[in-house]
Design a protein around this motif. Structure first.
Motif, PDB file in Angstrom:
ATOM      1  N   ALA A 116       0.609  -1.233  -0.329  1.00 39.94           N
ATOM      2  CA  ALA A 116      -0.439  -0.128   0.052  1.00 39.94           C
ATOM      3  C   ALA A 116       0.789   0.848   0.250  1.00 39.94           C
ATOM      4  CB  ALA A 116      -1.010   0.566   1.203  1.00 39.94           C
ATOM      5  N   ILE A 117       2.227   0.904   0.962  1.00 37.66           N
ATOM      6  CA  ILE A 117       2.850   2.680   0.863  1.00 37.66           C
ATOM      7  C   ILE A 117       3.387   2.529  -0.579  1.00 37.66           C
ATOM      8  CG2 ILE A 117       4.846   2.952   1.817  1.00 37.66           C
ATOM      9  CD1 ILE A 117       4.158   1.882   4.839  1.00 37.66           C
ATOM     10  N   GLU A 120       0.705   4.020  -2.691  1.00 38.43           N
ATOM     11  CA  GLU A 120       0.777   5.175  -2.189  1.00 38.43           C
ATOM     12  C   GLU A 120       1.623   6.498  -2.269  1.00 38.43           C
ATOM     13  OE1 GLU A 120      -0.347   5.464   1.869  1.00 38.43           O
ATOM     14  OE2 GLU A 120      -1.781   4.648   1.386  1.00 38.43           O
ATOM     15  N   ASP A 123       1.402   7.954  -6.143  1.00 39.99           N
ATOM     16  CA  ASP A 123       0.771   8.693  -6.208  1.00 39.99           C
ATOM     17  C   ASP A 123       0.855  10.091  -5.865  1.00 39.99           C
ATOM     18  OD1 ASP A 123      -2.254  10.365  -6.486  1.00 39.99           O
ATOM     19  OD2 ASP A 123      -3.096   8.864  -4.586  1.00 39.99           O
ATOM     20  N   GLY A 126      -1.232  11.890  -3.180  1.00 38.21           N
ATOM     21  CA  GLY A 126      -1.883  10.933  -1.004  1.00 38.21           C
ATOM     22  C   GLY A 126      -0.465  11.682  -0.622  1.00 38.21           C
ATOM     23  N   ASP A 127      -0.176  12.381  -0.191  1.00 40.39           N
ATOM     24  CA  ASP A 127       1.273  12.612   0.835  1.00 40.39           C
ATOM     25  C   ASP A 127       0.788  12.938   1.842  1.00 40.39           C
ATOM     26  OD1 ASP A 127       2.723  13.593  -1.299  1.00 40.39           O
ATOM     27  OD2 ASP A 127       3.170  15.259  -1.578  1.00 40.39           O
ATOM     28  N   GLN A 128      -0.386  13.224   1.654  1.00 37.25           N
ATOM     29  CA  GLN A 128      -1.129  12.771   2.932  1.00 37.25           C
ATOM     30  C   GLN A 128      -1.441  10.673   4.268  1.00 37.25           C
ATOM     31  OE1 GLN A 128      -4.438  15.756   3.946  1.00 37.25           O
ATOM     32  NE2 GLN A 128      -2.835  17.405   4.144  1.00 37.25           N
ATOM     33  N   THR A 129      -1.841  10.328   2.641  1.00 34.92           N
ATOM     34  CA  THR A 129      -2.191   9.913   3.053  1.00 34.92           C
ATOM     35  C   THR A 129      -0.624   8.497   3.094  1.00 34.92           C
ATOM     36  OG1 THR A 129      -4.359   9.500   1.606  1.00 34.92           O
ATOM     37  CG2 THR A 129      -3.527   7.560   2.543  1.00 34.92           C
ATOM     38  N   LEU A 130      -0.089   8.938   2.649  1.00 39.29           N
ATOM     39  CA  LEU A 130       1.168   8.346   1.938  1.00 39.29           C
ATOM     40  C   LEU A 130       1.929   8.762   4.177  1.00 39.29           C
ATOM     41  CD1 LEU A 130       3.577   6.901   1.768  1.00 39.29           C
ATOM     42  CD2 LEU A 130       4.729   8.712   0.453  1.00 39.29           C
ATOM     43  N   GLU A 131       1.775   9.531   4.924  1.00 39.12           N
ATOM     44  CA  GLU A 131       2.029   9.933   6.021  1.00 39.12           C
ATOM     45  C   GLU A 131       1.356   9.284   6.808  1.00 39.12           C
ATOM     46  OE1 GLU A 131       2.413  13.594   8.932  1.00 39.12           O
ATOM     47  OE2 GLU A 131       2.591  13.798   6.538  1.00 39.12           O
ATOM     48  N   GLY A 132       0.268   9.327   7.384  1.00 39.68           N
ATOM     49  CA  GLY A 132      -0.621   8.533   7.952  1.00 39.68           C
ATOM     50  C   GLY A 132       0.257   7.553   7.706  1.00 39.68           C
ATOM     51  N   SER A 133       0.180   6.174   6.248  1.00 35.40           N
ATOM     52  CA  SER A 133       0.347   4.838   6.277  1.00 35.40           C
ATOM     53  C   SER A 133       1.503   4.643   7.469  1.00 35.40           C
ATOM     54  CB  SER A 133       0.040   4.062   4.563  1.00 35.40           C
ATOM     55  OG  SER A 133      -1.133   4.660   4.113  1.00 35.40           O
TER      56      SER A 133
END
Length: 206
Positions: A116-117, A120, A123, A126-133
């Protein structure tokens, strides 16, 4: 007449002496028999008196019993210590095995996180999503490492190790020095302490 009387007295004296000698001989024979009987009785008494000497004294018997009880105690203590060590080892192995099963089940979750990382990262928005993951992923790795689960890292370029790795295929080595070495890692390997819980799936050069 005198001669006849003298002859009769002489005969009587001889007969008397003979009778006395016969009585004395009989008395001596009786004495000899009594002496033999007494000797036999004394021998029997001596044998009877000597028999108890062969038996152990009360003190020696108590010492022997004490030594026997001491040996029994030492044997029982040794058996108990072996039993205690064995049960402690079995208990630790049971705890370790139970945690091992749980940790092995979590490894595929770590794989999914890594995929998933990577998706992301491709993408751009998707920086915020990547940071959360990444935050959750790193936290999960720290928990697993605290439990003793570690990933086999930095395998590329190192010699193939059959004890920790599984070669799924071989490809021509890009250079001579890469022959027999790991070229790519298809799936990470993991160890729990010193034990391999999942072999690393690798590609080696030929």
């Amino acid at each position: 007449m005198l001669e006849q009387d003298s002859y009769s007295k002489g005969d009587m004296n001889k007969e008397k002496l003979a009778a006395e000698e016969q009585v004395e001989a009989q008395n001596q024979e009786v004495k000899n028999e009594e002496g033999a009987a007494n000797n036999e009785e004394k021998t029997t008494e001596q044998a009877t008196e000597e028999e108890p000497a062969e038996e152990l004294s009360v003190e020696e018997q108590l010492k022997a019993e004490s030594q026997e009880l001491k040996e029994k105690y030492l044997r029982l203590y040794s058996e108990f210590e072996n039993y205690r060590r064995r049960t402690s080892k079995e208990r630790l192995e049971l705890i370790k095995t139970a945690s091992e099963d749980v940790l092995k089940d979590l490894i595929p979750v770590v794989d999914d996180f890594e995929r998933a990382i990577k998706a992301e990262e491709k993408d751009a928005g998707g920086d915020q999503t990547l940071e959360g993951s990444l935050l959750i992923y790193n936290k999960l790795l720290k928990v697993l490492e605290a439990k003793g689960l570690t990933a086999m890292e930095d395998l590329i370029g190192k010699p193939f190790d059959a004890d920790n790795q599984e070669a799924i295929t071989q490809i021509p080595a890009p250079s001579e020095d890469m022959k027999g070495k790991v070229i790519d890692v298809v799936e990470k390997g993991y160890k729990l302490g010193d034990k391999v819980v999942r072999f690393a799936k690798v590609v080696i050069g030929s």
